[in-house]
Design a protein around this motif. Structure first.
Motif, mmCIF file in Angstrom:
data_model
loop_
_atom_site.group_PDB
_atom_site.id
_atom_site.type_symbol
_atom_site.label_atom_id
_atom_site.label_comp_id
_atom_site.label_asym_id
_atom_site.label_seq_id
_atom_site.Cartn_x
_atom_site.Cartn_y
_atom_site.Cartn_z
ATOM 1 N N GLY A 110 -27.094 55.019 11.604
ATOM 2 C CA GLY A 110 -27.836 53.812 11.962
ATOM 3 C C GLY A 110 -26.999 52.704 12.546
ATOM 4 O O GLY A 110 -27.526 51.644 12.884
ATOM 5 N N LEU A 150 -28.308 50.636 15.597
ATOM 6 C CA LEU A 150 -29.743 50.890 15.668
ATOM 7 C C LEU A 150 -30.515 49.724 15.054
ATOM 8 O O LEU A 150 -30.236 49.293 13.937
ATOM 9 C CB LEU A 150 -30.089 52.172 14.894
ATOM 10 N N LEU A 191 -34.186 48.770 13.685
ATOM 11 C CA LEU A 191 -35.338 49.512 13.180
ATOM 12 C C LEU A 191 -36.477 48.545 12.869
ATOM 13 O O LEU A 191 -36.376 47.719 11.965
ATOM 14 C CB LEU A 191 -34.940 50.289 11.918
ATOM 15 N N LEU A 238 -36.839 55.211 5.321
ATOM 16 C CA LEU A 238 -36.141 55.093 6.605
ATOM 17 C C LEU A 238 -34.754 54.479 6.424
ATOM 18 O O LEU A 238 -33.819 54.833 7.158
ATOM 19 C CB LEU A 238 -36.972 54.253 7.574
ATOM 20 N N TRP A 249 -31.230 55.964 7.796
ATOM 21 C CA TRP A 249 -30.307 55.182 8.638
ATOM 22 C C TRP A 249 -29.848 53.951 7.850
ATOM 23 O O TRP A 249 -30.331 52.826 8.066
ATOM 24 C CB TRP A 249 -31.015 54.745 9.923
ATOM 25 N N ALA A 263 -28.718 50.678 9.726
ATOM 26 C CA ALA A 263 -29.609 50.104 10.743
ATOM 27 C C ALA A 263 -29.982 48.668 10.388
ATOM 28 O O ALA A 263 -30.056 48.296 9.209
ATOM 29 C CB ALA A 263 -30.859 50.948 10.886
ATOM 30 N N VAL A 307 -32.808 46.325 9.949
ATOM 31 C CA VAL A 307 -34.246 46.502 9.709
ATOM 32 C C VAL A 307 -34.987 45.210 10.044
ATOM 33 O O VAL A 307 -34.597 44.118 9.603
ATOM 34 C CB VAL A 307 -34.520 46.910 8.253
ATOM 35 N N ALA A 362 -35.558 51.682 17.113
ATOM 36 C CA ALA A 362 -36.484 52.607 16.461
ATOM 37 C C ALA A 362 -37.677 51.819 15.961
ATOM 38 O O ALA A 362 -37.554 50.639 15.615
ATOM 39 C CB ALA A 362 -35.796 53.332 15.303
#
Length: 497
Positions: A201, A204, A206, A223, A227, A230, A232, A260
């Motif tokens: 992640g 990334l 998300l 999730l 990841w 990531a 969030v 994502a």
């Protein structure tokens, strides 16, 4: 001519009697009560409705198989009981042809030809096999046993069963005319080079919308386990989601290499808009109610997205865009619509679990057309009165009134469909064409594929629905296909062009 027909009839009757005598010669066994019970359980298709009730509990091919099977039984029952039995009456086998222990307690008294039990069994099995060959193979022995039970219990001649099964198979296959079978493979798309391969992640962002899909299930924790590194993000209900995404991405402490999204199609469309503008690849996690975009993409779970992210596997897909009056451009991943189309979709999805897709779509169309008011528009300069308008990002199948899937995700066109209100008896003509599966050939129905379209509303401003989200009303709508505007992660084993 009549002599030939008489000879054929006598020959068929002779074969029937021979087969019944051979069946009667089978020694008494536990099969006899089993055949009576099986034959009784299939009265009024109770057995098939019970099987459909079990299959419908599981999403995907099982549910579609159950709904298609029920629709096929409905059509078959109408043809056999209301038409064939009345037009082609035939006496049932005499009771003394079979031993007493085989006979039913309350034998039917209607025409022997054709066998309604065999017809319904064949219709259900054929329809189920169209959606799931494995389920069809599992149901086939039961259907064959039901069909034979009518001969074993002495209520039908073998040719009654054979013709009934033929009718059922034919009508089961005919459901494809109104309700095409969705292909198992996802839409074709050109593979993308140079996308980030991310595992834990890092890099990334998300976006998780916990209000999508099951309101009692927040996928954030699962999730985050996939990841853990990531960034969030959660939508702010009071803010424009696209603008919020851009602010969050600008404020990220580390370079964002991919985006994502976990949510329904409206949330996915917002994420796709931000990703396309920034040139970021997008990973889609199906967490909404219907997940149309993810299904067309061939992504069925978060694990699919994780595998694609880890491998850096992605494809190029088209997006649709629309400008309403002078407002900023808006992107959509699936569809946009004006008029009664959003109501048609809402009603179809509400009724589909009970009736099946085609009957629900037909009923929804009738309801919407009955209540709709004509909309006066100019479409690319041509004056029209319409009931509703549909615009799809890429070409959809089937070509009738219930577009469901996309064979390609990168064909560079918009799928534009509308129903004309400026023809005599347009509502009646459209409804009849829809019910007979001939809508695509009706003058009331227009379907075009083109790169752009300009729709001017000449009456009161209309609200536009984009991927299920309602946009402020307007009068000028400019739709454009954005060819391969987005790179989307997809597992390497999915179909590509």
């Amino acid at each position: 001519m009549f002599k030939v027909l008489g000879a054929v009839r006598r020959r068929v009757s002779g074969v029937d009697r021979l087969l019944v005598h051979r069946s009667a010669g089978i020694p008494r066994s536990v099969v006899d009560p089993a055949m009576r019970g099986l034959s009784w359980s299939a009265n009024h298709s109770k057995l098939w409705f019970a099987l459909a009730g079990g299959l419908v509990l599981r999403k995907g091919p099982s549910r579609r198989a159950a709904l298609r099977g029920v629709a096929a039984i409905g059509a078959t029952s109408a043809v056999t009981n209301l038409l064939a039995k009345r037009l082609l009456p035939r006496r049932r086998p005499a009771t003394d042809l079979l031993p007493r222990h085989r006979r039913l307690i309350s034998p039917p008294v209607s025409s022997s030809f054709p066998s309604g039990h065999a017809a319904s069994a064949a219709a259900f099995t054929t329809a189920v096999a169209l959606e799931s060959p494995l389920l069809g193979a599992a149901v086939l022995p039961v259907a064959a046993a039901v069909a034979y039970s009518r001969v074993h219990t002495g209520v039908h001649w073998p040719t009654d069963v054979a013709f009934g099964a033929a009718i059922g198979c034919g009508l089961g296959l005919a459901t494809r005319w109104w309700w095409p079978v969705r292909p198992a493979a996802p839409g074709l798309a050109r593979p993308s080079e140079h996308v980030a391969a991310l595992t834990d992640g890092h890099g990334l962002a998300l976006l998780v919308n916990p209000s999508s899909g099951d309101a009692d299930h927040d996928p954030s924790a699962a999730l985050t386990d996939l990841w853990p590194a990531a960034k969030v993000l959660h939508p702010d209900p009071e803010a424009d989601l696209v603008e919020q995404l851009h602010r969050e991405l600008d404020a990220a402490g580390e370079p964002i290499r991919a985006l994502a999204v976990a949510g329904g199609d409206g949330t996915v469309a917002a994420a796709a808009s931000a990703a396309a503008v920034r040139g970021l690849p997008l990973a889609v996690v199906p967490a909404g109610t219907l997940n149309h975009f993810a299904r067309d993409l061939g992504v069925t779970s978060a694990q699919d997205s994780a595998r694609a992210l880890a491998a850096g596997s992605a494809v190029h897909v088209d997006l649709g865009s629309v400008t309403v009056d002078d407002r900023p451009e808006r992107w959509f991943v699936n569809t946009a619509s004006l008029g009664g189309y959003p109501d048609l979709v809402r009603l179809r999805e509400k009724w589909e679990p009970r009736w099946g897709r085609w009957p629900a779509a037909a009923a929804a169309l009738v309801r919407v057309l009955a209540e709709a008011e004509p909309i006066e528009v100019r479409i690319d300069g041509t004056h029209r009165k319409i009931w509703l308008l549909f615009v799809g990002a890429s070409g959809y199948q089937p070509k009738g009134f219930a577009p469901t899937w996309r064979p390609r995700l990168d064909d560079g066109v918009l799928d534009i469909r509308y129903i004309r209100a400026d023809l005599p008896l347009s509502r009646v003509r459209c409804t009849f064409a829809a019910l007979t599966g001939a809508l695509f050939n009706s003058r009331t129905y227009v379907q075009q594929e083109q790169e752009s379209a300009h729709v001017e509303v000449l009456s009161e401003p209309l609200a536009l629905a984009c991927d299920g989200e309602v946009v402020e009303p307007g009068r000028n709508f400019r739709f454009t296909s954005r060819d391969e505007a987005l790179r989307v992660y997809r597992p390497e084993n999915s179909v590509t062009s």
